[in-house]
Enzyme design. Structure first.
Site, PDB file in Angstrom:
ATOM      1  CB  THR A  71      21.241 -10.831  18.272  1.00 26.50           C
ATOM      2  OG1 THR A  71      20.449 -11.756  17.460  1.00 26.50           O
ATOM      3  CG2 THR A  71      22.474 -10.467  17.657  1.00 26.50           C
ATOM      4  CG  HIS A 197      11.106 -13.223  19.156  1.00 26.41           C
ATOM      5  ND1 HIS A 197      11.176 -13.624  17.824  1.00 26.41           N
ATOM      6  CD2 HIS A 197      12.319 -12.790  19.556  1.00 26.41           C
ATOM      7  CE1 HIS A 197      12.122 -13.302  17.218  1.00 26.41           C
ATOM      8  NE2 HIS A 197      13.101 -13.280  18.185  1.00 26.41           N
ATOM      9  CB  CYS A 315      18.640 -13.834   9.158  1.00 22.36           C
ATOM     10  SG  CYS A 315      18.108 -14.594  10.526  1.00 22.36           S
TER      11      CYS A 315
HETATM   12  N1  PLP Z   1      19.918 -17.785  17.830  1.00 22.00           N
HETATM   13  C1  PLP Z   1      18.934 -18.827  17.345  1.00 22.00           C
HETATM   14  C2  PLP Z   1      19.306 -20.118  17.231  1.00 22.00           C
HETATM   15  C3  PLP Z   1      17.743 -18.118  16.688  1.00 22.00           C
HETATM   16  O1  PLP Z   1      16.895 -18.864  16.042  1.00 22.00           O
HETATM   17  C4  PLP Z   1      17.557 -16.494  16.754  1.00 22.00           C
HETATM   18  C5  PLP Z   1      16.455 -16.168  16.078  1.00 22.00           C
HETATM   19  O2  PLP Z   1      16.133 -16.447  14.932  1.00 22.00           O
HETATM   20  C6  PLP Z   1      18.651 -15.807  17.426  1.00 22.00           C
HETATM   21  C7  PLP Z   1      19.800 -16.505  17.794  1.00 22.00           C
HETATM   22  C8  PLP Z   1      18.554 -14.511  17.509  1.00 22.00           C
HETATM   23  O3  PLP Z   1      17.313 -14.249  18.535  1.00 22.00           O
HETATM   24  P1  PLP Z   1      17.059 -12.607  18.530  1.00 22.00           P
HETATM   25  O4  PLP Z   1      15.985 -12.514  17.682  1.00 22.00           O
HETATM   26  O5  PLP Z   1      16.438 -12.866  19.877  1.00 22.00           O
HETATM   27  O6  PLP Z   1      18.171 -11.845  18.605  1.00 22.00           O
END
Ligand code: PLP
Length: 369
Positions: A71, A197, A315
Site C-alpha cells: 500500500t 506477506h 478488507c
Molecule cells: N494489492 C493487492 C492486490 C493486495 O492483495 C494487497 C493486500 O491485500 C495489497 C495491494 C496491499 O498490500 P499490503 O498489505 O502489503 O499493503
C-alpha cells in the site's frame, strides 16, 4: 485446533527458512544499517543482499525501494503524477477492480484535481481494452493495472496495457502483489508494487520497483534513506525476510505452481455445484472464487469455523461492504453475498482441500435444504 487455512490471498504463513534467516537480525545483529561502523556496515550489506534477491525477480533496468507495505509502495508510485499535471497530463486511469490500495488512491487524486477514470471489466473480470484505448490521450499521466486480482484471481493483460499507456506517453503502474514470486512479472511496467506477506515473508515490508529515469517525490521526509524518497531506518530483519522469501519463491517456482494447480484441480472437482467467478482460464490457480446462488455466505462462514476462508477480499469482508470487484463483473447483490474465496498456498495439502470441501459443502447443503 487451528482451522484449515485457505486464505492465502489475505496473507501467507511465514516460510520456516524466512524465519530462520530473520532471527539473527532480530536477536544478535542490532546495528543500524545506516551507521558507518562495522555493525552498521554488516546490517547494510544484509539489506543490499536482500535488495538483490528481490530485484532478481524484476526487470533489470530499474531500482528497488523498500517500503512498509505494498500500500505504501503504491502511494509512493502515485507521486510520479504530481509533476505531470503542470505539463497538461492530469488524467489517471485504473481498472475498476483494483485493490483499494490503487483504487482509493486514484480516487483521492481525483479529489485533488486529477481526472480519475475507473476502467470497466467484462463479465470475466478482464479489463475492456477498447475502453482503455478510448480514454487514453496526451492528457493521461498514469495507467494502473493489477497483475492478479486479489478477489477473483484473474490475470490482467498487463503487458498490453503497458504498451497502450506508453503509446499515449503515460506511465504504467502494476500492482503485482498477488503475482510476484509466482508468475512472470510484466517487463514493460514502469512502477511495480509488491508485498512480503503474500509470498511467505513477514508483514511490515513491501517494495516499489521504479524504472530508471522516473523521478518520484519523497513520500516520507527525513534522513534521506531509500534514495531520498522514503526516509526512516530500515529493518534489516524485515528486508532479509523479504529477500529470502523472494529467493525461495524463485527456487521453488515450478514445484509451487504444480502443487497449487493440483490443489485447485482437486477443489474444482469437489465444488462441482458451484460457479467460478471470473475468467475460468485466465487466472492464477491459487485463487478460486466460487458462488452458489441462494447461499448466505455470512452464515456459511459462522457455520464453518474449521476453515479459514474469505467472503471476498480481507478488507471488503472486514468492512461489510459488498465486493466492488464482483459488482464490476455484473453480479447481483444476492450473488455477491453467495460468493466465497478459497486461496491455496505452498503449505496446503490435498487433505486440507478435501476436508474443507466436505465442511463447506455440508454447511451449504444444510442451509439450502
Ligand atoms: N494489492 C493487492 C492486490 C493486495 O492483495 C494487497 C493486500 O491485500 C495489497 C495491494 C496491499 O498490500 P499490503 O498489505 O502489503 O499493503
Amino acid at each position: 485446533m487451528s482451522p484449515i487455512y485457505l486464505d492465502n490471498q489475505a496473507t501467507t504463513p511465514m516460510a520456516p527458512e524466512v524465519f530462520d534467516a530473520m532471527l539473527p537480525w532480530l536477536r544478535d545483529n542490532f546495528g543500524n544499517p545506516h551507521s558507518p561502523h562495522v555493525l552498521g556496515r554488516k546490517a547494510a550489506a544484509a539489506v543490499e543482499v536482500a535488495r538483490e534477491q528481490v530485484a532478481a525477480l524484476l526487470p533489470d533496468n530499474g531500482r528497488l525501494i523498500f517500503t512498509a507495505s505494498a500500500t505504501e509502495a503504491i502511494n509512493l508510485a502515485f507521486g510520479a503524477v504530481r509533476g505531470m499535471a503542470s505539463q497538461g497530463r492530469d488524467q489517471i486511469a485504473v481498472i475498476d477492480t483494483e485493490h483499494a490500495a490503487v483504487r482509493d488512491t486514484a480516487l483521492w487524486y481525483g479529489k485533488q484535481g486529477f481526472d480519475t477514470v475507473l476502467l470497466p471489466v467484462d463479465g470475466e473480470g478482464l479489463v475492456v481494452l477498447e475502453e482503455l484505448e478510448a480514454c487514453l490521450s496526451e492528457k493521461t499521466a498514469l495507467v494502473g493495472a493489477m497483475l492478479v486480482n486479489n478477489e477473483i484471481g484473474v490475470i490482467q493483460p498487463v503487458e498490453q496495457i503497458a504498451e497502450m499507456a506508453h503509446r499515449a506517453g503515460a506511465l504504467m503502474l502494476c500492482d503485482a502483489v498477488q503475482g510476484f514470486g509466482r508468475i512472470n512479472i510484466p517487463q514493460q511496467a514502469d512502477l511495480i508494487a509488491l508485498s512480503a506477506h503474500k509470498i511467505y515473508g513477514p508483514k511490515g515490508i513491501g517494495a516499489l520497483w521504479v524504472r530508471n529515469g522516473i523521478d518520484l517525490p519523497p513520500l516520507i521526509h527525513g534522513g534521506g534513506q531509500e534514495q531520498g524518497v522514503r526516509s526512516g531506518t530500515l529493518s534489516p530483519a524485515l528486508c532479509v525476510g523479504l529477500g529470502t522469501a523472494a529467493r525461495i519463491c524463485a527456487e521453488r517456482r515450478e514445484e509451487d505452481l504444480a502443487h497449487i494447480a493440483a490443489l485447485a484441480d482437486e477443489a474444482r472437482s469437489l465444488f462441482g455445484d458451484w460457479t467460478v467467478n471470473g475468467s475460468p482460464d485466465r487466472r492464477y490457480a491459487g485463487n478460486l472464487n466460487l458462488r452458489r446462488d441462494g447461499l448466505d455466505v455470512g452464515r456459511l462462514m459462522s457455520d464453518v469455523r474449521g476453515v479459514a476462508f474469505s467472503a471476498g477480499s480481507a478488507c471488503a469482508s472486514g468492512s461489510g461492504r459488498p465486493s466492488h470487484v464482483l459488482a464490476a463483473l455484473g453480479l447481483e447483490p444476492g450473488q455477491i453475498k453467495s460468493s466465497i474465496r478459497l486461496g491455496f498456498g505452498r503449505y496446503n495439502t490435498a487433505q486440507d482441500v478435501q476436508q474443507a470441501a466436505r465442511l463447506i459443502n455440508q454447511a451449504a447443503e444444510n442451509q439450502l435444504s
